[in-house]
Design a protein around this motif. Structure first.
Motif, short mmCIF file in Angstrom:
data_model
loop_
_atom_site.label_atom_id
_atom_site.label_comp_id
_atom_site.label_asym_id
_atom_site.label_seq_id
_atom_site.Cartn_x
_atom_site.Cartn_y
_atom_site.Cartn_z
N GLN A 1 18.04 2.17 3.72
CA GLN A 1 17.66 3.49 3.22
C GLN A 1 17.76 3.49 1.70
N THR A 2 16.86 4.18 1.05
CA THR A 2 16.88 4.21 -0.39
C THR A 2 16.44 5.57 -0.91
N LYS A 3 16.91 5.91 -2.10
CA LYS A 3 16.54 7.20 -2.69
C LYS A 3 15.26 7.09 -3.51
N VAL A 4 14.82 5.87 -3.78
CA VAL A 4 13.61 5.67 -4.57
C VAL A 4 12.40 6.00 -3.71
N PRO A 5 11.48 6.83 -4.22
CA PRO A 5 10.31 7.18 -3.40
C PRO A 5 9.38 5.99 -3.22
N ILE A 6 8.81 5.86 -2.01
CA ILE A 6 7.86 4.78 -1.71
C ILE A 6 6.47 5.39 -1.54
N TYR A 7 5.54 4.98 -2.41
CA TYR A 7 4.19 5.53 -2.38
C TYR A 7 3.20 4.50 -1.85
N PRO A 8 2.05 4.98 -1.37
CA PRO A 8 0.99 4.04 -0.97
C PRO A 8 0.38 3.36 -2.20
N MET A 9 -0.12 2.15 -2.01
CA MET A 9 -0.66 1.34 -3.12
C MET A 9 -1.71 2.06 -3.98
N PRO A 10 -2.63 2.82 -3.38
CA PRO A 10 -3.68 3.42 -4.22
C PRO A 10 -3.13 4.38 -5.29
N GLU A 11 -1.88 4.81 -5.15
CA GLU A 11 -1.33 5.75 -6.14
C GLU A 11 -0.71 5.03 -7.34
N MET A 12 -0.71 3.70 -7.28
CA MET A 12 -0.03 2.89 -8.28
C MET A 12 -0.59 3.11 -9.69
N ASP A 13 -1.90 2.99 -9.84
CA ASP A 13 -2.53 3.08 -11.16
C ASP A 13 -2.17 4.38 -11.87
N ALA A 14 -2.32 5.47 -11.15
CA ALA A 14 -2.07 6.78 -11.76
C ALA A 14 -0.61 6.91 -12.18
N PHE A 15 0.28 6.40 -11.36
CA PHE A 15 1.71 6.49 -11.66
C PHE A 15 2.04 5.70 -12.93
N ILE A 16 1.52 4.49 -13.02
CA ILE A 16 1.78 3.63 -14.18
C ILE A 16 1.31 4.32 -15.46
N ALA A 17 0.12 4.88 -15.40
CA ALA A 17 -0.43 5.55 -16.58
C ALA A 17 0.39 6.78 -16.93
N ALA A 18 0.68 7.61 -15.93
CA ALA A 18 1.37 8.88 -16.18
C ALA A 18 2.78 8.66 -16.71
N GLN A 19 3.47 7.65 -16.19
CA GLN A 19 4.86 7.44 -16.56
C GLN A 19 5.01 6.39 -17.67
N ASN A 20 3.88 5.84 -18.10
CA ASN A 20 3.89 4.81 -19.14
C ASN A 20 4.83 3.65 -18.78
N VAL A 21 4.69 3.18 -17.55
CA VAL A 21 5.53 2.07 -17.07
C VAL A 21 4.97 0.76 -17.59
N LYS A 22 5.85 -0.11 -18.05
CA LYS A 22 5.41 -1.40 -18.61
C LYS A 22 5.90 -2.59 -17.78
N MET A 23 6.91 -2.35 -16.92
CA MET A 23 7.50 -3.47 -16.18
C MET A 23 7.39 -3.26 -14.67
N ALA A 24 7.10 -4.35 -13.97
CA ALA A 24 7.00 -4.28 -12.51
C ALA A 24 7.74 -5.45 -11.87
N ILE A 25 8.34 -5.16 -10.73
CA ILE A 25 8.94 -6.21 -9.91
C ILE A 25 8.01 -6.44 -8.72
N LEU A 26 7.61 -7.68 -8.54
CA LEU A 26 6.64 -7.99 -7.50
C LEU A 26 7.33 -8.67 -6.32
N ALA A 27 7.35 -8.00 -5.17
CA ALA A 27 8.00 -8.58 -3.99
C ALA A 27 7.05 -8.52 -2.79
N VAL A 28 5.81 -8.85 -3.05
CA VAL A 28 4.80 -8.88 -1.98
C VAL A 28 4.67 -10.32 -1.46
N PRO A 29 4.03 -10.52 -0.29
CA PRO A 29 3.82 -11.89 0.18
C PRO A 29 2.90 -12.65 -0.78
#
Lengths: 207, 207
Positions: free
Chosen positions: B127-155
């Motif tokens: 269980q985690t408190k961090v919200p989990i969003y669907p992939m298509p929302e990624m771009d908008a989130f990065i732009a809106a929050q000005n995120v520069k760093m990502a951790i990649l844990a996909v296959p």
């Protein structure tokens, strides 16, 4: 090992990466690969690849490239991953529990056979099939199972003391997640994975 | 940044480690540290430490050593960790969920503000408190929050495609746990953490 060669540490890292690429080629039914294609897939320059492979023999056939199956088998031999390596995990906190839960090790030939923690009974949000034993049972387990590798996921405080105990019991290689520089005898190898240091490193390169 | 200096990557890594040692000294109420003591704690040779610190000024006072508080502050400045860096996590499988659960990042000034997954609703044992969003929302989130760093844990399969999307959206630094060599433009930095490769590397050194 009779066919043991002295290979630089960075070459050994790259061998693992070549192995990854070769496995993918095998899965895709590809039988031979050119030096250029393999080096590109591994993210290294082609002379580097040839130099790395030259440590344990001559594999390429000019104009034909490498036989995927043969090269992969030879790298496995060199890396000593042809049989399942037992590994123990010390420290089943958040990160340790996560590592127990993570399936990626098994796929690569490593099996976490047991975990040890100061408080084996404490409630954990991650369920695991790996048994968790109290710390005092560590020495006997290492000796009985002839374990050579340990993953260290304990807090920084006390990590060195645990490492001393591990080494005295016969551990020769440690994957260290504790954010601390460990002191070990020369015969013991430590690889450090410090996730926060990795992020810090990245943050520096953001312009 | 106005005080930005061009520091080699390995030095940046060591700066993180010096910082760790300095933090511990501060916690113990120690105000100054000699070059020898600090280098020993960090597991490097003393000339290396001095060379690393020389990249951004002259800190030691001959015979007195370094002022712990000042040096720590300066390294923080250089590493850019004086303010909390938002980080996003892509891929909430076993390893991703584990990383969300792991508290170590926050302590070091990094906050995972959101996670993205192909199937945000799937059952997870952590269980985690961090919200989990669907992939298509990624771009908008990065732009809106000005995120520069990502951790990649996909296959491994599909990782490159996700990375292309991340970079197009503005990500500049990636901590990659996917067992694959990523292709990125020169301006983007990737640090690879491949746990199985680390174990494989260790297994080679077991005699």
């Amino acid at each position: 090992m009779s066919d043991r060669v002295d290979i630089p540490r960075k070459t050994v890292y790259r061998l693992s990466i070549y192995q990854r690429c070769l496995q993918r080629l095998r899965e895709n039914g590809i039988e031979t690969v050119s030096s250029d294609a393999l080096s590109r897939a591994a993210g290294v320059k082609s002379p580097q690849l040839r130099k790395d492979l030259a440590y344990f023999g001559n594999f390429g056939t000019r104009g034909l490239g490498y036989n995927v199956e043969m090269l992969s088998g030879r790298i496995n031999q060199v890396l000593g991953t042809t049989r399942l390596q037992p590994v123990i995990l010390i420290g089943v906190g958040n990160l340790g529990a996560a590592l127990l839960h993570y399936g990626g090790f098994n796929k690569e030939g490593f099996e976490i056979t047991a975990a040890f923690d100061q408080d084996p009974q404490r409630a954990r949000s991650v369920q695991t099939k790996v048994p968790i034993y109290p710390m005092p049972e560590m020495d006997a387990f290492i000796a009985a199972q002839n374990v050579k590798m340990a993953i260290l996921a304990v807090p920084a405080v006390g990590a060195q003391q645990v490492v001393n105990q591990l080494i005295a019991a016969g551990i020769q290689a440690i994957l260290n997640f504790a954010p601390v520089v460990l002191e070990v005898p020369e015969a013991v190898v430590v690889n450090n994975v410090d996730l926060a240091v990795e992020l810090e490193n990245l943050s520096y390169f953001i312009r």
